[in-house]
Every structure is written in C-alpha cells, then in structure tokens.
Design a protein around this motif. Structure first.
Motif, PDB file in Angstrom:
ATOM      1  N   LYS A 140      39.953  91.990  20.341  1.00  0.00           N
ATOM      2  CA  LYS A 140      40.839  90.870  20.026  1.00  0.00           C
ATOM      3  C   LYS A 140      41.914  91.297  19.042  1.00  0.00           C
ATOM      4  CE  LYS A 140      37.578  87.079  20.828  1.00  0.00           C
ATOM      5  NZ  LYS A 140      36.941  85.871  20.246  1.00  0.00           N
ATOM      6  N   LEU A 141      43.109  90.776  19.228  1.00  0.00           N
ATOM      7  CA  LEU A 141      44.220  90.997  18.311  1.00  0.00           C
ATOM      8  C   LEU A 141      44.505  89.686  17.602  1.00  0.00           C
ATOM      9  CD1 LEU A 141      44.718  92.936  20.946  1.00  0.00           C
ATOM     10  CD2 LEU A 141      46.881  93.416  19.797  1.00  0.00           C
ATOM     11  N   VAL A 142      44.496  89.728  16.274  1.00  0.00           N
ATOM     12  CA  VAL A 142      44.735  88.531  15.472  1.00  0.00           C
ATOM     13  C   VAL A 142      45.872  88.820  14.503  1.00  0.00           C
ATOM     14  CG1 VAL A 142      43.760  86.861  13.864  1.00  0.00           C
ATOM     15  CG2 VAL A 142      42.310  87.870  15.635  1.00  0.00           C
ATOM     16  N   LEU A 143      46.891  87.996  14.542  1.00  0.00           N
ATOM     17  CA  LEU A 143      48.014  88.085  13.607  1.00  0.00           C
ATOM     18  C   LEU A 143      47.955  86.854  12.713  1.00  0.00           C
ATOM     19  CD1 LEU A 143      50.632  89.710  12.883  1.00  0.00           C
ATOM     20  CD2 LEU A 143      51.854  88.109  14.374  1.00  0.00           C
ATOM     21  N   SER A 144      47.877  87.069  11.397  1.00  0.00           N
ATOM     22  CA  SER A 144      47.752  85.949  10.474  1.00  0.00           C
ATOM     23  C   SER A 144      48.835  86.012   9.406  1.00  0.00           C
ATOM     24  CB  SER A 144      46.376  85.955   9.811  1.00  0.00           C
ATOM     25  OG  SER A 144      46.123  87.184   9.153  1.00  0.00           O
ATOM     26  N   ALA A 175      45.010  92.446  12.742  1.00  0.00           N
ATOM     27  CA  ALA A 175      43.673  93.010  12.889  1.00  0.00           C
ATOM     28  C   ALA A 175      43.367  93.156  14.369  1.00  0.00           C
ATOM     29  CB  ALA A 175      42.633  92.115  12.219  1.00  0.00           C
ATOM     30  N   ILE A 176      42.911  94.343  14.768  1.00  0.00           N
ATOM     31  CA  ILE A 176      42.495  94.599  16.145  1.00  0.00           C
ATOM     32  C   ILE A 176      41.036  95.002  16.102  1.00  0.00           C
ATOM     33  CG2 ILE A 176      42.913  95.901  18.253  1.00  0.00           C
ATOM     34  CD1 ILE A 176      45.745  96.371  17.383  1.00  0.00           C
ATOM     35  N   SER A 177      40.173  94.162  16.650  1.00  0.00           N
ATOM     36  CA  SER A 177      38.742  94.427  16.593  1.00  0.00           C
ATOM     37  C   SER A 177      38.402  95.696  17.363  1.00  0.00           C
ATOM     38  CB  SER A 177      37.953  93.238  17.150  1.00  0.00           C
ATOM     39  OG  SER A 177      38.223  93.063  18.527  1.00  0.00           O
ATOM     40  N   ASN A 178      37.331  96.352  16.935  1.00  0.00           N
ATOM     41  CA  ASN A 178      36.846  97.597  17.544  1.00  0.00           C
ATOM     42  C   ASN A 178      37.809  98.759  17.373  1.00  0.00           C
ATOM     43  OD1 ASN A 178      34.579  96.140  18.491  1.00  0.00           O
ATOM     44  ND2 ASN A 178      35.661  95.569  20.362  1.00  0.00           N
ATOM     45  N   THR A 179      38.746  98.628  16.434  1.00  0.00           N
ATOM     46  CA  THR A 179      39.642  99.734  16.083  1.00  0.00           C
ATOM     47  C   THR A 179      39.713  99.795  14.558  1.00  0.00           C
ATOM     48  OG1 THR A 179      41.744  98.512  15.856  1.00  0.00           O
ATOM     49  CG2 THR A 179      41.049  99.111  18.093  1.00  0.00           C
ATOM     50  N   ILE A 237      42.513  99.410  13.004  1.00  0.00           N
ATOM     51  CA  ILE A 237      43.793  98.780  12.676  1.00  0.00           C
ATOM     52  C   ILE A 237      43.560  97.458  11.969  1.00  0.00           C
ATOM     53  CG2 ILE A 237      45.933  97.830  13.604  1.00  0.00           C
ATOM     54  CD1 ILE A 237      45.627  99.792  15.924  1.00  0.00           C
ATOM     55  N   ASN A 238      43.945  97.403  10.717  1.00  0.00           N
ATOM     56  CA  ASN A 238      43.873  96.178   9.915  1.00  0.00           C
ATOM     57  C   ASN A 238      44.927  96.334   8.831  1.00  0.00           C
ATOM     58  OD1 ASN A 238      42.996  94.001   8.179  1.00  0.00           O
ATOM     59  ND2 ASN A 238      41.106  94.007   9.359  1.00  0.00           N
ATOM     60  N   LEU A 239      46.143  95.924   9.141  1.00  0.00           N
ATOM     61  CA  LEU A 239      47.292  96.244   8.298  1.00  0.00           C
ATOM     62  C   LEU A 239      48.058  95.000   7.868  1.00  0.00           C
ATOM     63  CD1 LEU A 239      49.026  99.236  10.153  1.00  0.00           C
ATOM     64  CD2 LEU A 239      47.804  99.368   7.981  1.00  0.00           C
ATOM     65  N   ASN A 240      48.620  95.062   6.658  1.00  0.00           N
ATOM     66  CA  ASN A 240      49.670  94.128   6.272  1.00  0.00           C
ATOM     67  C   ASN A 240      50.936  94.584   6.987  1.00  0.00           C
ATOM     68  OD1 ASN A 240      48.167  92.547   4.329  1.00  0.00           O
ATOM     69  ND2 ASN A 240      48.236  94.325   3.005  1.00  0.00           N
ATOM     70  N   VAL A 241      51.632  93.660   7.622  1.00  0.00           N
ATOM     71  CA  VAL A 241      52.789  94.029   8.436  1.00  0.00           C
ATOM     72  C   VAL A 241      53.920  93.018   8.281  1.00  0.00           C
ATOM     73  CG1 VAL A 241      51.426  95.244  10.191  1.00  0.00           C
ATOM     74  CG2 VAL A 241      51.858  92.791  10.447  1.00  0.00           C
ATOM     75  N   SER A 242      55.104  93.470   8.644  1.00  0.00           N
ATOM     76  CA  SER A 242      56.239  92.559   8.847  1.00  0.00           C
ATOM     77  C   SER A 242      56.525  92.520  10.343  1.00  0.00           C
ATOM     78  CB  SER A 242      57.472  93.054   8.086  1.00  0.00           C
ATOM     79  OG  SER A 242      57.870  94.346   8.561  1.00  0.00           O
ATOM     80  N   ILE A 243      57.117  91.432  10.805  1.00  0.00           N
ATOM     81  CA  ILE A 243      57.506  91.314  12.213  1.00  0.00           C
ATOM     82  C   ILE A 243      58.950  91.780  12.333  1.00  0.00           C
ATOM     83  CG2 ILE A 243      57.812  89.739  14.155  1.00  0.00           C
ATOM     84  CD1 ILE A 243      55.677  87.934  12.894  1.00  0.00           C
ATOM     85  N   MET A 256      38.069  91.225  10.809  1.00  0.00           N
ATOM     86  CA  MET A 256      38.018  91.680   9.419  1.00  0.00           C
ATOM     87  C   MET A 256      36.597  92.103   9.061  1.00  0.00           C
ATOM     88  SD  MET A 256      40.392  88.822   7.490  1.00  0.00           S
ATOM     89  CE  MET A 256      40.160  89.555   5.874  1.00  0.00           C
ATOM     90  N   ASP A 257      36.477  93.020   8.103  1.00  0.00           N
ATOM     91  CA  ASP A 257      35.169  93.368   7.570  1.00  0.00           C
ATOM     92  C   ASP A 257      35.223  93.260   6.050  1.00  0.00           C
ATOM     93  OD1 ASP A 257      36.459  95.675   6.630  1.00  0.00           O
ATOM     94  OD2 ASP A 257      35.797  96.867   8.334  1.00  0.00           O
ATOM     95  N   LEU A 258      34.124  93.605   5.371  1.00  0.00           N
ATOM     96  CA  LEU A 258      34.048  93.437   3.913  1.00  0.00           C
ATOM     97  C   LEU A 258      35.098  94.262   3.186  1.00  0.00           C
ATOM     98  CD1 LEU A 258      30.195  93.374   3.232  1.00  0.00           C
ATOM     99  CD2 LEU A 258      31.785  91.472   3.106  1.00  0.00           C
ATOM    100  N   MET A 259      35.377  95.477   3.677  1.00  0.00           N
ATOM    101  CA  MET A 259      36.379  96.308   3.012  1.00  0.00           C
ATOM    102  C   MET A 259      37.772  95.705   3.146  1.00  0.00           C
ATOM    103  SD  MET A 259      36.849  98.794   1.015  1.00  0.00           S
ATOM    104  CE  MET A 259      35.401  99.849   1.072  1.00  0.00           C
ATOM    105  N   ASP A 260      38.052  95.055   4.287  1.00  0.00           N
ATOM    106  CA  ASP A 260      39.339  94.376   4.451  1.00  0.00           C
ATOM    107  C   ASP A 260      39.489  93.246   3.439  1.00  0.00           C
ATOM    108  OD1 ASP A 260      39.871  95.967   6.707  1.00  0.00           O
ATOM    109  OD2 ASP A 260      38.830  94.571   8.014  1.00  0.00           O
ATOM    110  N   VAL A 261      38.413  92.484   3.247  1.00  0.00           N
ATOM    111  CA  VAL A 261      38.432  91.389   2.272  1.00  0.00           C
ATOM    112  C   VAL A 261      38.650  91.947   0.868  1.00  0.00           C
ATOM    113  CG1 VAL A 261      37.090  89.527   1.226  1.00  0.00           C
ATOM    114  CG2 VAL A 261      36.959  89.928   3.688  1.00  0.00           C
TER     115      VAL A 261
END
Length: 247
Positions: A27-31, A118-122, A124-130, A188-193
């Motif tokens: 899953k890809l989640v953009l927040s 955030a892309i699950s199973n990868t 990739i969990n980054l702060n980004v700009s569009i 997300m995981d604990l390290m991301d938090v």
C-alpha cells in the motif's frame, strides 16, 4: 478501453513474472497535516532516484579528478489511476470518487507543509514535497489517470543562528512547534514514529540517539497500533489513551 486493459495486463504480467509485487498487498499512503490518501490502485512500478552530487575537476599535472559529493535529495515518481468503478483483485480498498483523491492531493501540495510517503513492505518512509501532479481522463471510463513526482524534504534545525560564510544566509529552520500531532498510518513502524517525534525538535546531529531512545521506550508501551494518535513535544510523547512517555 485500450489503456485500462494495457494497465491491467501489465499488472498481471508483473505478478506472473515475479511472484510478488506492488499489487500483492503493498500500500502507498501519502499523508499531510493529519489527513491521508491511500492510493486505491498500486502502481505496477515506481522510480526512485538518489543523487550524490559528485563532481569532476581538472588539475593540470594530474588531469581529471573525481570529487565525492554529499547526498542529494531522493525523488520518487509513479503513475496509476483512480478508478470510477470496481476492478476485482486490482483495487486495494473501497475507492472514493476519483476527483476526491485529486482534490486532496492538490490540497496537500498547497498546504505549505511537507507530506509523508509510506510504502508498505519496502524501506520507503519519507518526508516529501509534491513537485508535480498531472492527471487526465481517457477511454470514456471516468477513471482518472495520474502521474506524481515527490522529492525528499529534510528538516534542518541549526545549532546556531550564525550566517553561512559562503552563502551569507541563515540555515532553513524547521517549523517551530510546541507540539506535533502524529497519526499512525498503515505502513509506519515504531522507528518511523520515533523519527517523526524528533524531527522538528532536535538538530540533526542529536536525532539518531534520541530516535533510538524513543524507539526503545515505545517498544515497551502497550496499545500502540495503526490509528493511534500521538502528541509529541521536546520533552515527552502523549498517546491517545493518555499514557505519557517522558524523555
């Protein structure tokens, strides 16, 4: 219908050739600012680019010399579509109307705040700009096809207010906040938090040690899962059930 059939065939071919892929539960989640978009159709592929800013200089007696640079900003690009109808085994979730996704992503781009991808199973969990978000309709299906380009956003909290000797400019400062609200999204995981908790309160050279300390504390805390809301300050994290973790 040719384009949608081509897209579906690509997805099926990917599954057959690799046995796994983005359409097998990834899953890809953009927040952004407490809101999120879960892309209903995972793209058949995505592209990640890392620049390292190496350069070449010429020395008269030696010729060309390769000078190693510092890491640049990661960029991520992918394309998919927002379905206007049901596609069995392709759509990850019950989709909203296509243009509701478009409106939300456009609003993210204009909020003046970085987003989180955030892309699950990868990894990739980054702060980004569009950077760019292009979309269109075709085939008469009312599905909305899109391409999006994202660029890594780095929070920088300087150790002092001195001007840079080279540029004459002060360092960019992360938005100062007394409290940061963190929503625990899928992927997300604990390290991301822990990383999000530290990112806007401590300078870069102190973040790694702080993140590890917060991670260990969170790992011992009960009732932490997707959907949990945390309120982080420079001194503590308050969890939605009123548990407070001091650090």
């Amino acid at each position: 219908m040719a384009s949608i059939l081509s897209f579906l065939n690509q997805a099926v071919d990917s599954l057959i050739s690799s046995g796994s892929g983005l359409n097998t539960g990834c899953k890809l989640v953009l927040s952004c600012a407490g809101e999120s978009v879960t892309f209903p159709v995972s793209p058949p592929s995505f592209e990640i680019s890392n620049a390292y800013n190496n350069s070449t200089i010429n020395v008269n007696s030696l010729g060309d010399i390769n000078m190693l640079g510092k890491r640049g900003l990661t960029t991520i690009k992918f394309s998919s579509f927002f379905p206007a109808q049901a596609y069995d085994d392709i759509v990850n979730t019950t989709p909203d109307s296509p243009y509701s996704y478009v409106e939300k992503i456009n609003s993210f781009a204009q909020k003046g705040q970085p987003c989180k991808l955030a892309i699950s199973n990868t990894n990739i969990n980054l702060n980004v700009s569009i950077d760019t978000f292009d979309y269109n309709e075709k085939d008469g299906t009312s599905d909305v096809y899109f391409s999006i380009s994202l660029r890594e956003y780095r929070y920088v909290l300087p150790n002092s207010n001195k001007l840079n000797n080279t540029t004459g400019l002060a360092s960019r400062v992360a938005e100062e906040r007394k409290e940061k609200v963190i929503n625990w999204y899928p992927g997300m995981d604990l390290m991301d938090v822990a990383a999000q908790s530290m990112g806007q309160f401590f300078s870069i050279d102190k973040q790694d040690a702080k993140q590890l300390s917060v991670f260990r504390t969170l790992a011992k805390t009960k009732n932490l899962n997707v959907g949990t809301v945390l309120h982080a300050t420079k001194q503590s994290i308050k969890i939605s059930d009123d548990t407070i973790i001091n650090f």
